[in-house]
Design a protein around this motif. Structure first.
Motif: not given
Lengths: 112, 111
Positions: A9, A35, A91, A103-105, B33, B35, B37, B40-43, B45, B86, B88, B99, B101
Motif C-alpha cells: 500500500r 494507472y 492504481f 479499482f484497487g486502493d 463514466q 467516479y 474517490q 487513500g482509496e481508489g475511484p 464508479l 474527488l 472524476l 479510460l 480521465f
C-alpha cells in the motif's frame, strides 16, 4: 464483495532502487489496467492487458517501466531504476469487456 | 493537452446548496463514466452514460450525457458533508477499453 488487491500500500525507497508493485485482479476479470495518479497530471493510463496479453502500453516510459501478467491472478508493474519523478499513487483496475472497471486502493510510492 | 476538461477544479459549499460539475471534450466517446474517490482509496464508479442526451439519477445526483456524446454534467441537489470527495469523469472510446480521465473536481461540503 470481490476487490482488487494491491501490494504494497505504501513504498518509500531511494532513487535508483528497483520497485515492484503487485495487483491481484478480481477473479474472473480478464482485463487489467495500470494507472498513475499525480496532482499535476491526474489519473493516467500506463498499460493494460486482456487475457494476460498486453494491449496498450503507450502511456508507460519503456526505458524504466515494465508490466507483466505472470498468470491470471497476478499483474506486476516494475520500475528500474526508480527516479523521484516516479513518486505517485499507482492504481490497478480490473474488469470485463462489457462491465465497468473496479479499482484497487493503490500503492503510494515515494522515491527519495 | 487534457482530452477531458473538468470544471470547476475546486468547489467549497455549504450543506444544502446545489452544485454542478462539468466535463467537456472535443472528442466523441462511446460512453462516459463518473467516479468518486476518497483519500487513500481508489475511484468508485457512480454511473455510466452511453446514449447522447441520456439522463440518469442516483438519489440526489443527476448525470447527463450531451447530445453529441462529447460532454457531461453532474448535478448534486442539497449537498451533504458525506458528498465531500474527488469527482472524476472518464471517457471511453470503446467498451472494455482504456479510460481517459478528467483532472477531477475536489468537492468540500461544510456542515
Amino acid at each position: 464483495d470481490a476487490r482488487v488487491t494491491q501490494t504494497p500500500r505504501h513504498k518509500v525507497t531511494e532513487m535508483g532502487q528497483e520497485v515492484t508493485m503487485r495487483c491481484q485482479p478480481i477473479l474472473g476479470h480478464n482485463t487489467v489496467f495500470w494507472y498513475r495518479q499525480t496532482m499535476m497530471q491526474g489519473l493516467e493510463l500506463l498499460a493494460y492487458f486482456r487475457n494476460r496479453a498486453p494491449l496498450d502500453d503507450s502511456g508507460m516510459p519503456k526505458d524504466r517501466f515494465s508490466a507483466e501478467m505472470p498468470d491470471a491472478t497476478l499483474a506486476t508493474l516494475k520500475i528500474q531504476p526508480s527516479e523521484p519523478r516516479d513518486s505517485a499513487v499507482y492504481f490497478c483496475a480490473s474488469g470485463l469487456v462489457h462491465q465497468p472497471q473496479h479499482f484497487g486502493d493503490g500503492t503510494r510510492l515515494s522515491i527519495l | 493537452t487534457q482530452l477531458l476538461e473538468q470544471s470547476p477544479q475546486f468547489l467549497s459549499i455549504q450543506e444544502g446548496e446545489n452544485l454542478t460539475v462539468y466535463c467537456n471534450s472535443s472528442s466523441v466517446f462511446s460512453s462516459l463514466q463518473w467516479y468518486r474517490q476518497e483519500p487513500g482509496e481508489g475511484p468508485v464508479l457512480l454511473v455510466t452514460v452511453v446514449t447522447g442526451g441520456e439522463v440518469k439519477k442516483l438519489k440526489r445526483l443527476t448525470f447527463q450525457f450531451g447530445d453529441a456524446r462529447k460532454d457531461s454534467s453532474l448535478h448534486i441537489t442539497a449537498a451533504q458533508p458525506g458528498d465531500t470527495g474527488l469527482y472524476l469523469c472518464a471517457g471511453q472510446y470503446n467498451q472494455g477499453g482504456k479510460l481517459i480521465f478528467g483532472q477531477g473536481t475536489e468537492l468540500s461540503v461544510k456542515p
